[in-house]
Design an enzyme around this catalytic site. Structure first.
Site, PDB file in Angstrom:
ATOM      1  N   SER A 168       0.825  -1.213   0.000  1.00  0.00           N
ATOM      2  CA  SER A 168       0.000   0.000   0.000  1.00  0.00           C
ATOM      3  C   SER A 168       0.858   1.260   0.000  1.00  0.00           C
ATOM      4  O   SER A 168       0.581   2.216  -0.738  1.00  0.00           O
ATOM      5  CB  SER A 168      -0.952  -0.003   1.197  1.00  0.00           C
ATOM      6  OG  SER A 168      -0.260  -0.174   2.417  1.00  0.00           O
ATOM      7  N   ARG A 221       2.763  -4.517  17.563  1.00  0.00           N
ATOM      8  CA  ARG A 221       1.373  -4.079  17.421  1.00  0.00           C
ATOM      9  C   ARG A 221       0.415  -5.125  17.994  1.00  0.00           C
ATOM     10  O   ARG A 221      -0.655  -4.778  18.514  1.00  0.00           O
ATOM     11  CB  ARG A 221       1.060  -3.806  15.948  1.00  0.00           C
ATOM     12  CG  ARG A 221       1.912  -2.699  15.340  1.00  0.00           C
ATOM     13  CD  ARG A 221       1.749  -2.618  13.833  1.00  0.00           C
ATOM     14  NE  ARG A 221       2.165  -3.860  13.186  1.00  0.00           N
ATOM     15  CZ  ARG A 221       2.073  -4.084  11.871  1.00  0.00           C
ATOM     16  NH1 ARG A 221       1.585  -3.149  11.076  1.00  0.00           N
ATOM     17  NH2 ARG A 221       2.467  -5.235  11.364  1.00  0.00           N
TER      18      ARG A 221
END
Length: 473
Positions: A270, A355
């Site tokens: 992305s 994360r």
């Protein structure tokens, strides 16, 4: 030669590989029929190259890298974030867990820092004060009104169109109001491009919660929902409220989610898609649209859906509270079936994704008794043990996607087809911060060199001849 097993290492390279210029099939065949004959042989041809010559260098670049997605090659500059295999993810040189801890809490009682603060930090390299983060919130609330033409387009789209396709289309159409396009058309100086990229980026980020929420309510809620920003809410608060999920804990989850999914170097699909399209001086709206097309791929942003599908199968097969042995058997059965355990492994990281860790810490504070959370926490211990025994897994530890889905479901956001849109809204913070700096530093249009199969063979032959000469010497 199937799978390269019959390749004879003693044969010359020209005899060991199939000739690319060979003619297949009879005259008059259709394209598909011809491809069905050509493709299996060409697969073997290229697999043979990798098996025999993967470590051969073309200049200083191994054949495996040329044929393997350029993985790991240091070809890009990214000021905003970086990844280290064992130390984790860094925003502006700061570990992401530390970033989460230091971001200012703009809303009273909030346990999480805001994406506004994260964008300030990614863009400037300075940790914002509470007032500076609030200034970003105020700016986004001023800029966040979505133009009527975009609203009309979203409402006209067939509800069967995937939410990610709708997000990409909405972003692309918003370029009609691009400040960069307007300035470029009028002859803006190259040194000033970043200023207009900044304006477009701020406007796009400000509008994304409304756009994304409209997509959600149109597809899943019959078009019913709030479309107006509340000036007293921050970015995540507005987004959550427009989704119909105004719970304070969910808003905090969204703040955390948006911060940790924002940036991931510039080489992931992305970010790289945005960087590539931006290098042609496309505006941020088109760059983000391209970025979302990449994020929509099952090898990128769809991973948390795959995790939930696998967890659903596991719970259906062995229940919500299975024994360790039952879990291990289910994992073994998954692997024996030729599948992977989704949510485990990472292209760069070689330890537990930080994360994942911060999400688990959030879960332990807010919903530790949720069956899905409890199962994910147990899998964190069990799955790596099983994968390590295989001896073939570079990273057997959980990544960010292993946890995010169960948290979203806990707060009743159940529509898995929408989850990648959440990822996309977050990723805007990172890719647009990167885009501002790409134009500020005047990065040129990206144009790597590609070579033909015959060029590749010629490089390899030349390298082999050089090796032979060294041996003779």
């Amino acid at each position: 030669m199937r799978n390269g097993r019959a390749l004879n290492h003693n044969l010359s390279f020209s005899k060991a590989l199939l000739c690319t210029s060979r003619s297949y099939g009879s005259k008059g065949e259709g394209i598909k029929a011809k491809l069905e004959k050509v493709i299996p042989q060409q697969r073997d041809y290229f697999l043979g190259i990798k098996c025999l010559h993967g470590t051969t260098n073309i200049g200083t670049i191994p054949v495996n890298s040329v044929m393997g997605g350029m993985r790991g090659l240091p070809l890009l500059i990214c000021l905003t974030s970086s990844l280290h295999p064992t130390k984790g993810i860094f925003y502006r040189g700061m570990p992401i867990k530390e970033v989460c801890a230091k971001l200012p809490r703009v809303k009273k009682g909030s346990s999480e820092g805001t994406p506004e603060g994260a964008f300030y930090f990614l863009t400037t390299g300075c940790m914002p004060t509470k007032e500076e983060a609030q200034d970003v919130t105020n700016e986004w609330n001023k800029r966040g009104k979505v133009p009527p033409f975009c609203l009309k387009m979203l409402d006209a789209l067939d509800k069967k169109i995937h939410p990610m396709a709708q997000l990409s289309a909405a972003s692309a159409c918003l370029n009609m109001n691009s400040k960069f396009v307007e300035a470029y058309t009028k002859g803006a100086k190259r040194a000033d491009y970043w200023k207009y990229i900044y304006e477009d980026s701020m406007n796009l980020i400000a509008m994304l919660p409304t756009v994304a929420a409209i997509i959600y309510t149109n597809v899943f809620k019959g078009g019913k929902g709030c479309r107006e920003l509340n000036k007293d809410q921050d970015w995540s608060g507005n987004y959550s409220t427009m989704l119909g999920l105004p719970d304070d804990d969910f808003i905090d989850l969204m703040r955390l989610y948006m911060v940790i999914h924002a940036d991931h170097e510039s080489g992931n699909v992305s970010a790289h898609a945005s960087h590539l399209v931006g290098s042609a001086l496309a505006d941020p709206f088109l760059c983000f649209s391209a970025s979302m097309c990449g994020l929509a791929g099952p090898l990128h942003g769809l991973a948390n859906q795959e995790v939930l599908v696998w967890l659903t199968k596991l719970r259906k097969a062995i229940g919500d509270d299975p024994s360790d042995d039952e879990i291990k058997k289910f994992i073994d059965d998954t692997l024996k079936g030729g599948q992977v355990v989704p949510g485990y492994g990472h292209a760069v990281l070689r330890d537990t994704d930080p994360r994942f860790t911060v999400q688990n810490e959030f879960a332990m504070k807010h919903c530790k008794d949720d069956p899905g959370v409890k199962l994910v926490t147990r899998l964190w211990k069990i799955v790596p043990e099983v994968l390590k025994k295989l001896g073939k897994v570079a990273n057997p530890f959980p990544n960010v996607d292993a946890h995010s889905g169960v948290l979203l479901q806990h707060y009743c956001l159940m529509e898995m087809n929408y989850y990648t849109v959440l990822f996309g809204v977050s990723r805007a913070l990172g890719v647009l911060a990167q885009l501002i700096w790409s134009r500020a530093l005047g990065y040129p249009i990206e144009r790597p060199k590609s070579i033909s199969a015959s060029d590749l063979c010629a490089f390899i032959r030349k390298a082999d001849e050089g090796k032979d000469k060294k041996k003779k010497c």
